[in-house]
Each structure stands twice: as structure tokens, then as C-alpha cells.
Design an enzyme around this catalytic site. Structure first.
Site, PDB file in Angstrom:
ATOM      1  N   GLY A   1       1.185  18.917  25.187  1.00 28.57           N
ATOM      2  CA  GLY A   1      -0.068  18.175  25.073  1.00 28.57           C
ATOM      3  C   GLY A   1      -1.083  18.908  24.212  1.00 28.57           C
ATOM      4  O   GLY A   1      -1.109  20.137  24.161  1.00 28.57           O
TER       5      GLY A   1
ATOM      6  N   TYR B   1      -4.517  16.907  33.882  1.00 28.47           N
ATOM      7  CA  TYR B   1      -5.349  16.117  32.986  1.00 28.47           C
ATOM      8  C   TYR B   1      -6.710  15.725  33.556  1.00 28.47           C
ATOM      9  O   TYR B   1      -7.412  14.910  32.968  1.00 28.47           O
ATOM     10  CB  TYR B   1      -4.585  14.853  32.566  1.00 28.47           C
ATOM     11  CG  TYR B   1      -3.281  15.177  31.882  1.00 28.47           C
ATOM     12  CD1 TYR B   1      -3.261  15.881  30.680  1.00 28.47           C
ATOM     13  CD2 TYR B   1      -2.056  14.814  32.444  1.00 28.47           C
ATOM     14  CE1 TYR B   1      -2.071  16.195  30.051  1.00 28.47           C
ATOM     15  CE2 TYR B   1      -0.857  15.117  31.820  1.00 28.47           C
ATOM     16  CZ  TYR B   1      -0.874  15.813  30.626  1.00 28.47           C
ATOM     17  OH  TYR B   1       0.316  16.122  30.006  1.00 28.47           O
TER      18      TYR B   1
ATOM     19  N   ASN C   1       8.890  22.328  27.126  1.00 26.07           N
ATOM     20  CA  ASN C   1       8.195  21.154  26.604  1.00 26.07           C
ATOM     21  C   ASN C   1       8.155  21.290  25.093  1.00 26.07           C
ATOM     22  O   ASN C   1       7.456  22.162  24.565  1.00 26.07           O
ATOM     23  CB  ASN C   1       6.779  21.086  27.191  1.00 26.07           C
ATOM     24  CG  ASN C   1       6.079  19.781  26.902  1.00 26.07           C
ATOM     25  OD1 ASN C   1       6.225  19.226  25.817  1.00 26.07           O
ATOM     26  ND2 ASN C   1       5.314  19.300  27.857  1.00 26.07           N
TER      27      ASN C   1
ATOM     28  N   SER D   1       5.171  15.660  32.080  1.00 23.65           N
ATOM     29  CA  SER D   1       3.853  15.703  32.722  1.00 23.65           C
ATOM     30  C   SER D   1       3.913  15.705  34.249  1.00 23.65           C
ATOM     31  O   SER D   1       3.001  15.234  34.916  1.00 23.65           O
ATOM     32  CB  SER D   1       2.974  14.535  32.239  1.00 23.65           C
ATOM     33  OG  SER D   1       2.565  14.745  30.908  1.00 23.65           O
TER      34      SER D   1
ATOM     35  N   GLU E   1      10.996  24.690  32.941  1.00 27.13           N
ATOM     36  CA  GLU E   1      11.321  23.697  31.911  1.00 27.13           C
ATOM     37  C   GLU E   1      10.735  24.081  30.566  1.00 27.13           C
ATOM     38  O   GLU E   1       9.891  24.977  30.470  1.00 27.13           O
ATOM     39  CB  GLU E   1      10.830  22.310  32.301  1.00 27.13           C
ATOM     40  CG  GLU E   1       9.334  22.177  32.449  1.00 27.13           C
ATOM     41  CD  GLU E   1       8.931  20.755  32.861  1.00 27.13           C
ATOM     42  OE1 GLU E   1       8.516  20.000  31.962  1.00 27.13           O
ATOM     43  OE2 GLU E   1       9.032  20.422  34.048  1.00 27.13           O
TER      44      GLU E   1
ATOM     45  N   ASP F   1       7.650  26.796  30.673  1.00 29.87           N
ATOM     46  CA  ASP F   1       6.959  26.879  31.963  1.00 29.87           C
ATOM     47  C   ASP F   1       7.824  27.594  32.991  1.00 29.87           C
ATOM     48  O   ASP F   1       9.055  27.462  32.996  1.00 29.87           O
ATOM     49  CB  ASP F   1       6.633  25.475  32.485  1.00 29.87           C
ATOM     50  CG  ASP F   1       5.722  24.701  31.552  1.00 29.87           C
ATOM     51  OD1 ASP F   1       5.007  25.346  30.746  1.00 29.87           O
ATOM     52  OD2 ASP F   1       5.717  23.458  31.613  1.00 29.87           O
TER      53      ASP F   1
ATOM     54  N   GLU G   1       3.633   8.507  29.618  1.00 32.42           N
ATOM     55  CA  GLU G   1       2.651   9.481  29.124  1.00 32.42           C
ATOM     56  C   GLU G   1       1.872   8.935  27.920  1.00 32.42           C
ATOM     57  O   GLU G   1       1.256   9.703  27.186  1.00 32.42           O
ATOM     58  CB  GLU G   1       3.353  10.782  28.738  1.00 32.42           C
ATOM     59  CG  GLU G   1       4.038  11.484  29.890  1.00 32.42           C
ATOM     60  CD  GLU G   1       4.741  12.748  29.448  1.00 32.42           C
ATOM     61  OE1 GLU G   1       4.047  13.751  29.209  1.00 32.42           O
ATOM     62  OE2 GLU G   1       5.980  12.741  29.341  1.00 32.42           O
TER      63      GLU G   1
ATOM     64  N   ARG H   1       6.508  24.908  24.517  1.00 29.71           N
ATOM     65  CA  ARG H   1       5.942  25.600  25.673  1.00 29.71           C
ATOM     66  C   ARG H   1       7.035  25.801  26.717  1.00 29.71           C
ATOM     67  O   ARG H   1       7.803  24.876  26.996  1.00 29.71           O
ATOM     68  CB  ARG H   1       4.798  24.772  26.260  1.00 29.71           C
ATOM     69  CG  ARG H   1       3.730  25.575  26.981  1.00 29.71           C
ATOM     70  CD  ARG H   1       2.722  24.665  27.660  1.00 29.71           C
ATOM     71  NE  ARG H   1       3.346  23.920  28.744  1.00 29.71           N
ATOM     72  CZ  ARG H   1       3.254  22.608  28.900  1.00 29.71           C
ATOM     73  NH1 ARG H   1       2.580  21.876  28.033  1.00 29.71           N
ATOM     74  NH2 ARG H   1       3.855  22.011  29.900  1.00 29.71           N
TER      75      ARG H   1
END
Length: 317
Positions: free
Chosen positions: A274, A215, A270, A145, A268, A256, A13, A254
Site C-alpha cells: 500500500g 487503514y 506483499n 490486507s 507473508e 511481514d 482492496e 514488503r
């Protein structure tokens, strides 16, 4: 303040980390901070004392080493406040298998199993079929990611994707596929209190919210607030906040998941989301009424006032 933004790194990443980091540098400078950007490599590890000159380190190294607890342990010893969760939290959150086990008492987690390369070579998909069945999702135990993630709708797809990813990883998670509404819940600390930002609904143009959909401009439609109903929204906010608190997340993270059949399924956490122009956290912050610059400044101030490392650690001289 004098701030170093740690970006780049050695993970898959790296490119995203650089994109995130450069935006953060510019945002911090608008608030008058003195900011240096540091591409983290072995040279830095051989000269950690240079980090002691900074007031705060903004760590935005996504993925392996930067997000999995390794760098956090090093920065704990340096003793300079850094953004994001501490070592133990980072280790658990980055390890999808451990994280699933850790939160399954407070969140509904789709059935999953851990499959090793050795098990696959010995018994094929026998373990998967007995624990999860098809359709299913495979993903690396430790990665970010959505790299290495695939949805399998047949035994042939499952076998082929497992063969492909076992070329890169020794362990993979195989998990029941849940079809539903993809959502992400961003949480930031404000004055030491975790605040849940408006939930973001993800509508990728591809099968799921993979690396390309994350992205590439135009590959995902973002809906905020998520169209999941008021009652479900409150429920998802509560679950995400409980996960954030149980893991001991700090400054920003974050969560998800998938909303399906009146249930929220955890996917998951994070701990270093990002911060690119297409990233989820800045979108949720904007809906909350916070600009990107304000978001970044809030995170760095929280890290300075309430660092993740334990106060008794000895600072490197």
C-alpha cells in the site's frame, strides 16, 4: 515520461488501491511526468493496445487480479514496463500456501495446513487439531490486507470463523498463532540493487494488525526503527532480503513477520504494498531519508530501466 497509474480494479482492496493510486499520481506529477490514472476494468482489457502509448505503467492494484499474476501476465504481453514483480513471482507470493512452502528452507514459518471447504464439511476441525492445534490463525489462501483473517483461541471460535470464511473462500490456511512483536520489512530497488529500509514495528490497538488497524488513523502505533535489538534487526534484514531475492521480487515489496523468543517467524510477502498516507512502505522510506515523491519516482525509474517482463516477449501492436 508518460506514465499510466493503474488503480481501482475488482478486488476487495479496491478502495485502498484508489487511495494509493491517487497519491502516486500527484507524486509523479511533482517530478514533471505526464500522468494518467486508469481505473482497471473490463473495458481496459478489451482495449489493451491503448497502454502501448505509455513509457511505464505504475501498477498499484492490490489483491485479486492486480497482484496475483493475472494482470502481470497481461502486461507482459503488452510489453510496456510496469512496476512491481513479474508474473511467476506474483503468483507465488500472493498464494500464501505456495509462498510458505517456497521460503521455509530460508525462513522459519509457523506450522500451517491448507484446509478446503470440502474437508471442513466432511471432517470438521479434525485436520486442524492434528496439524496445528489452538490457538491458531485462519486466513484465505489468496487475499490481502488481512481480509478474512482471524485469531482463534478456542474450538468454538475456530469452527465459527471457518464457517464464516468458507462462505467467501474455497480454501483457507490455518496456522499456529505466534505471540510477539509484529514487524514489517520494506525493500526497494535502487540502481538495480535491493535495499532494505528501516524495519517498522507495528503496535495495533486491536488484537493484531487487521484491515481496520491498517487503514484507520490512530488504530496502530508505528515504531521505527523497530525495538527488537541490533542483533535481531540484522538477522531479520538478512532473512527478508533472502526471501526477496529467492522469490525474484522487483522494484518494491514488503516482508511481514513476528519476532518472538529470539526468533523471526515469516508471515507473508506483499509484492504491491500500500502507498496510502498510513501505509508501511512510505514510513520506512521516510526513515531512510526518502520522501514519498522520491520513493515513487525511484520505483517508476527502476521499472523503466529494469522491467519485470522477459525481453523476448512480443509487444502488442
Amino acid at each position: 515520461m508518460r506514465i499510466a497509474v493503474l488503480l481501482g480494479g475488482i478486488s476487495r482492496e479496491r478502495e485502498i488501491s484508489i487511495r494509493s493510486g491517487k497519491r502516486i499520481v500527484q507524486a509523479l506529477r511533482t517530478f514533471g511526468h505526464e500522468v494518467d490514472e486508469i481505473d482497471v476494468n473490463l473495458d481496459l482489457l478489451n482495449n489493451l493496445t491503448m497502454l502501448s502509448q505509455y513509457d511505464v505503467l505504475f501498477n498499484i492494484l492490490h489483491g485479486t487480479f492486480g497482484e496475483d499474476g493475472h494482470l502481470q501476465a497481461i502486461l507482459d504481453a503488452v510489453g510496456v514496463p510496469y512496476t512491481g514483480s513479474g508474473t511467476e513471482t506474483s503468483i507465488i507470493a500472493f498464494d500464501k500456501y505456495l509462498c510458505n512452502l517456497y521460503v521455509q528452507d530460508i525462513a522459519k514459518v509457523p506450522e500451517f495446513t491448507l484446509l478446503t471447504k470440502e474437508e471442513f464439511e466432511k471432517s470438521g476441525i479434525e485436520k486442524v487439531l492434528s496439524c496445528v492445534n489452538i490457538p491458531c490463525v485462519i486466513k484465505p489462501r489468496k487475499e490481502g490486507s488481512s481480509i478474512g483473517t482471524h485469531i482463534c483461541f478456542s474450538e468454538e471460535e475456530l469452527i465459527n470463523y471457518l464457517k464464516e470464511e468458507f462462505e467467501n473462500y474455497e480454501e483457507l490456511i490455518v496456522q499456529k498463532y505466534i505471540k510477539g512483536t509484529e514487524v514489517t520489512v520494506s525493500i526497494i530497488d535502487i540502481d538495480g540493487k535491493p535495499i532494505v529500509l528501516p524495519i517498522l514495528e507495528l503496535r495495533p490497538k486491536k488484537l493484531f494488525y487487521d484491515y481496520e488497524a491498517k487503514y484507520t488513523d490512530g488504530m496502530t502505533e508505528f515504531v521505527i526503527p523497530a525495538q527488537i535489538g541490533e542483533e535481531m534487526t540484522k538477522y531479520v534484514e538478512k532473512i527478508a532480503l533472502n526471501i526477496y531475492k529467492k522469490l525474484g521480487c522487483k522494484h518494491f515489496s514488503r516482508v511481514d513477520g513476528i519476532v518472538s523468543n529470539d526468533e523471526f517467524y515469516f508471515l507473508e510477502v506483499n509484492t504491491l504494498p500500500g502507498m496510502t498516507e498510513l501505509s508501511d512502505l512510505p514510513m520506512s522510506a521516510k526513515a531512510y531519508g526518502m520522501s514519498f515523491e522520491e520513493l515513487v519516482n525511484t520505483i517508476v525509474n527502476e521499472a523503466y530501466k529494469r522491467p519485470s517482463f522477459e525481453c523476448w516477449r512480443t509487444k502488442i501492436k
